[in-house]
Design an enzyme around this catalytic site. Structure first.
Site, mmCIF file in Angstrom:
data_model
loop_
_atom_site.group_PDB
_atom_site.id
_atom_site.type_symbol
_atom_site.label_atom_id
_atom_site.label_comp_id
_atom_site.label_asym_id
_atom_site.label_seq_id
_atom_site.Cartn_x
_atom_site.Cartn_y
_atom_site.Cartn_z
ATOM 1 N N CYS A 46 0.797 -1.223 0.000
ATOM 2 C CA CYS A 46 0.000 0.000 0.000
ATOM 3 C C CYS A 46 0.833 1.279 0.000
ATOM 4 O O CYS A 46 0.309 2.357 -0.264
ATOM 5 C CB CYS A 46 -0.946 -0.005 1.195
ATOM 6 S SG CYS A 46 -2.063 -1.421 1.215
ATOM 7 N N HIS B 35 -3.245 7.179 2.056
ATOM 8 C CA HIS B 35 -3.703 5.891 1.551
ATOM 9 C C HIS B 35 -5.047 5.575 2.189
ATOM 10 O O HIS B 35 -5.224 5.696 3.407
ATOM 11 C CB HIS B 35 -2.674 4.806 1.890
ATOM 12 C CG HIS B 35 -3.211 3.419 1.805
ATOM 13 N ND1 HIS B 35 -3.856 2.939 0.681
ATOM 14 C CD2 HIS B 35 -3.207 2.399 2.716
ATOM 15 C CE1 HIS B 35 -4.229 1.692 0.904
ATOM 16 N NE2 HIS B 35 -3.850 1.343 2.117
ATOM 17 N N ASN C 289 -10.330 -0.215 -0.097
ATOM 18 C CA ASN C 289 -8.866 -0.134 -0.038
ATOM 19 C C ASN C 289 -8.309 -0.711 -1.341
ATOM 20 O O ASN C 289 -8.372 -1.916 -1.573
ATOM 21 C CB ASN C 289 -8.369 -0.924 1.178
ATOM 22 C CG ASN C 289 -6.855 -0.932 1.300
ATOM 23 O OD1 ASN C 289 -6.125 -0.610 0.372
ATOM 24 N ND2 ASN C 289 -6.372 -1.336 2.472
#
Length: 322
Positions: A112, A249, A279
């Site tokens: 990520c 993020h 996500n």
């Protein structure tokens, strides 16, 4: 000299799964998912919507936005942990699809945090006058790595791609800080199915999907993200009050809210689209950037902080002037 973002682009798979669909696949509910994550739906790739395909679609949009021709790109970096092919790399496939025949191409994998580290890598090349224009892409098909019977993880993830075009400029500003905590890596893992123990038919493949210790990841994110943001602000000689947006993020709404609280900054300075996208790992920051640009939220001269965090464990922040 560093790179300035000249264009942004994105791609979201056509297929959308809302929380009600997931409630028919496992024991969960819209209320349960929203309460713990802030997510209401996610885009799921269909056949043909590969990492390379989505990355190329996002790249094409970014090039048009920047008014740059594909053959003017010197470097293509794709950040991904979910490419369907090991070789050739996704960046080379993007080059083929968009016709960027003069570009050097390679992939990066830092989960990520990947897009942020790919952006830092591109900036290093531009800063050393090795290249003038770079295409940096975050693209993920996380649905291929998700156990759709594990409600502790599958409700979180979605697919998509985002891209930016960087062009070297004398007056551009880009300051970054990144760190890794390898000893904490077991908090978020995904194992290759090519390992010998998973090759035999009938073997339990659960370990080959994403595994997460949610509590540990949460504690890591809410402590380290504010820390690294303040680190990069100190490097730049900037105060938090000067920052227009913190583009984090999009892992979990509660994480973003907790970071804002720890930094004692208004939540309005932390854009979120996780409710609609989930996500998307390394795609989340460029997807958010592109959305906010298209909505007219980013003005020339704005100071913006990007911050990524995730598997590794890795985390970082970058400061740029829009």
């Amino acid at each position: 000299m560093v790179g300035k973002i000249k264009g942004t682009g994105s791609y979201r798979p056509v297929q959308v799964w809302d929380n009600d669909k997931l409630s028919h696949m496992m024991e969960t509910s819209d209320e349960w998912i929203r309460g713990r994550t802030g997510i209401g739906q996610r885009h799921i790739a269909s056949q043909g919507e590969t990492v390379a395909y989505m990355a190329a679609r996002a790249a094409g949009e970014a090039l048009r936005d920047a008014e740059v021709r594909p053959e003017e790109i010197d470097l293509i970096l794709v950040s991904t942990m979910s490419s369907e092919r090991i070789m050739p790399c996704a960046a080379c496939e993007v080059q083929k699809l968009i016709g960027a025949t003069g570009a050097t191409c390679f992939d990066l994998n830092s989960a990520c945090t990947g897009f942020l580290l790919a952006l830092n890598t591109a900036q290093a090349y531009l800063g050393q006058h090795i290249y003038k224009r770079a295409l940096v892409i975050g693209a993920e098909v996380l649905s291929n790595l998700t156990n759709w019977q594990d409600r502790s993880t599958c409700v979180l993830f979605g697919d998509g791609a985002g891209a930016v075009v960087l062009e070297a400029e004398e007056d551009a500003v880009y300051i970054q800080a990144t760190h890794s905590i390898g000893k904490g890596g077991d908090a978020l893992t995904c194992t290759s199915r090519n390992q010998p123990e998973f090759v035999e038919k009938g073997t339990n493949l659960s370990a080959t999907y994403m595994q997460m210790d949610g509590k540990e990841v949460f504690k890591f994110a809410v402590s380290k993200v504010p820390e690294v943001i303040f680190e990069v602000l100190e490097k730049a000689g900037k105060t938090k009050e000067e920052i227009r947006f913190y583009m984090l993020h999009q892992a979990n709404q509660r994480i973003v809210s907790s970071v804002a609280k720890h930094m004692k900054e208004p939540l309005e300075k932390y854009p979120m689209n996780i409710e609609r996208l989930g996500n998307t790992s390394s795609a989340s920051i460029p997807l958010l950037l592109d959305e906010w640009k298209k909505r007219g939220k980013l003005n020339p001269g704005d100071w913006i902080v990007l911050s990524g965090f995730g598997g590794g464990l890795t985390y970082g922040a970058s400061l740029m002037r829009w």
